[in-house]
Design a protein around this motif. Structure first.
Motif: not given
Length: 161
Positions: A83-85, A90-92, A97-102, A117-120
């Motif tokens: 998942l961290g590849s 980059n896809w996540l 940045q585009a959709i779910l950044g808020w 990475g993100t918390v998700f």
């Protein structure tokens, strides 16, 4: 309070110190991982013990026990690598940045200058780590239900699935 105080060290590090961000980035992914893994694990255990035929339940239960015997750190390393590849990460990040950044769980982990990475993403890896053991324990607990009580529940109209 030592957990919420943000201290600025003297020197050239602009990063604030304190355990608040670290505590938050530990508790939030852990809770999200439990929200992801527990319903899935209980559903799998319910399927194995109550709905699957004996011919199917035996091999699936064996597979669950086999997966639970593997140390969870192996799943964590695998999840971090897969998942961290760079391609998936980059896809996540583009989605972030585009959709779910808020959404707070899609924001980069607090306190990291170069977030990887993100918390998700962290909660997904943790969910992968805990899923086999929760499934095995839930299956063992559900298999201890006396047959008389299962038959009584069916007699009272409990749907079989």
């Amino acid at each position: 309070n030592v957990f919420t105080t943000r201290q600025r060290p003297t020197g050239h590090s602009p990063q604030a110190l304190g355990t608040g961000p670290l505590l938050g980035t530990t508790l939030i992914p852990s809770r999200l991982a439990l929200l992801l893994a527990v319903p899935l694990a209980v559903g799998i255990a319910l399927f194995i013990t109550q709905m699957a035929t004996k011919k199917l339940a035996g091999p699936v239960a064996f597979l669950v026990d086999l997966l639970a015997a593997v140390p969870s750190i192996v799943y964590g390393l695998w999840g971090g690598i897969v998942l961290g590849s760079s391609a998936i990460e980059n896809w996540l990040m583009k989605i972030n940045q585009a959709i779910l950044g808020w959404i707070p769980i899609w924001k980069p982990v607090a306190g990291w200058e170069n977030p990887s990475g993100t918390v998700f993403l962290a909660s997904q890896v943790l969910a992968i780590m805990i899923l086999p053991i929760i499934t095995a324990v839930s299956r063992d607990v559900m298999s201890q239900t006396p047959r008389d009580q299962v038959d009584a529940a069916l007699a009272l109209g409990d749907p079989r699935g």
